[in-house]
Design an enzyme around this catalytic site. Structure first.
Site: not given
Ligand code: AMP
Length: 191
Positions: A13, A88, A127, A133, A144
């Site tokens: 993404k 989300r 990765r 990581r 996740r």
């Molecule tokens: P990402 O980098 O988009 O995978 O986001 C990392 C973390 O941030 C996720 O695992 C969530 O804990 C939080 N997060 C990001 N975007 C959202 C969202 N739209 N709603 C709720 N939590 C979010």
């Protein structure tokens, strides 16, 4: 043109969103990036979000929605934007729809990056080994994926029902995936 990009962990993404920004020339909202920045700078929002993020859970809707509403007020978003990692949940999607309708700038499309969960898990683990990581373990990835399946995947039907969903095969090189996305978007883009 306002677009959201949706995909499970490991679907690429972030990478695809960055390429799309350059192609479309629109600003970007990545809620993951905004939340990580808030966490790092130790703001109240960052402090509240940290425990959810560390556990691989979603940050509560009200915190995320307030953060996005503030960001959307920036004049750069008047003509369009790309949302990456947001919405989300169905509640976030519905709230976004209401505020975009009020602004007179409805969402143009939702791009789904689609791939098999097992393949994505293997990709993330590879990765993690290369980039060392340590937070990407089989357990956290499983958590996740489950959050995605239960809380975010229902958005696909929501946008399908609005005739806005475009599903893209996310397996392949970043170049291959990007050319699929570009073709799908250019087809729907106003001339
Ligand atoms: P990402 O980098 O988009 O995978 O986001 C990392 C973390 O941030 C996720 O695992 C969530 O804990 C939080 N997060 C990001 N975007 C959202 C969202 N739209 N709603 C709720 N939590 C979010």
């Amino acid at each position: 043109m306002l677009i959201v990009i949706i995909g499970p962990p490991g679907s690429g993404k972030g990478t695809q969103a960055r390429r799309l920004l350059a192609h479309l020339g629109v600003p970007h909202i990545s809620t993951g990036d905004l939340l990580r920045a808030a966490k790092q700078s130790g703001t109240e929002l960052g402090r509240q979000a940290a425990k959810f993020m560390d556990e691989g859970r979603l940050v509560p809707d009200d915190l995320v929605l307030a953060m996005v509403a503030e960001k959307l007020q920036e004049p750069q978003f008047d003509k369009g934007g790309l949302f990456d990692g947001f919405p989300r949940t169905i509640y976030q999607a519905k709230t976004l729809d209401v505020s975009l309708r009020e602004r007179g700038t409805p969402l143009a499309m939702a791009v789904e990056l689609k791939a098999d969960e097992e393949e994505l898990t293997a990709r993330i683990l590879k990765r993690a080994a290369i980039e060392k990581r340590t937070d990407d373990t089989p357990e956290t990835i499983k958590q996740r994926m489950e959050v995605y399946r239960k809380q975010t995947a229902p958005l696909l039907d929501y946008y399908r029902g609005q005739g806005k969903l475009v599903s893209i095969d996310a397996l392949g090189t970043p170049d291959e995936v990007f050319s699929r996305i570009r073709a799908a978007i250019d087809k729907r883009r106003p001339a």
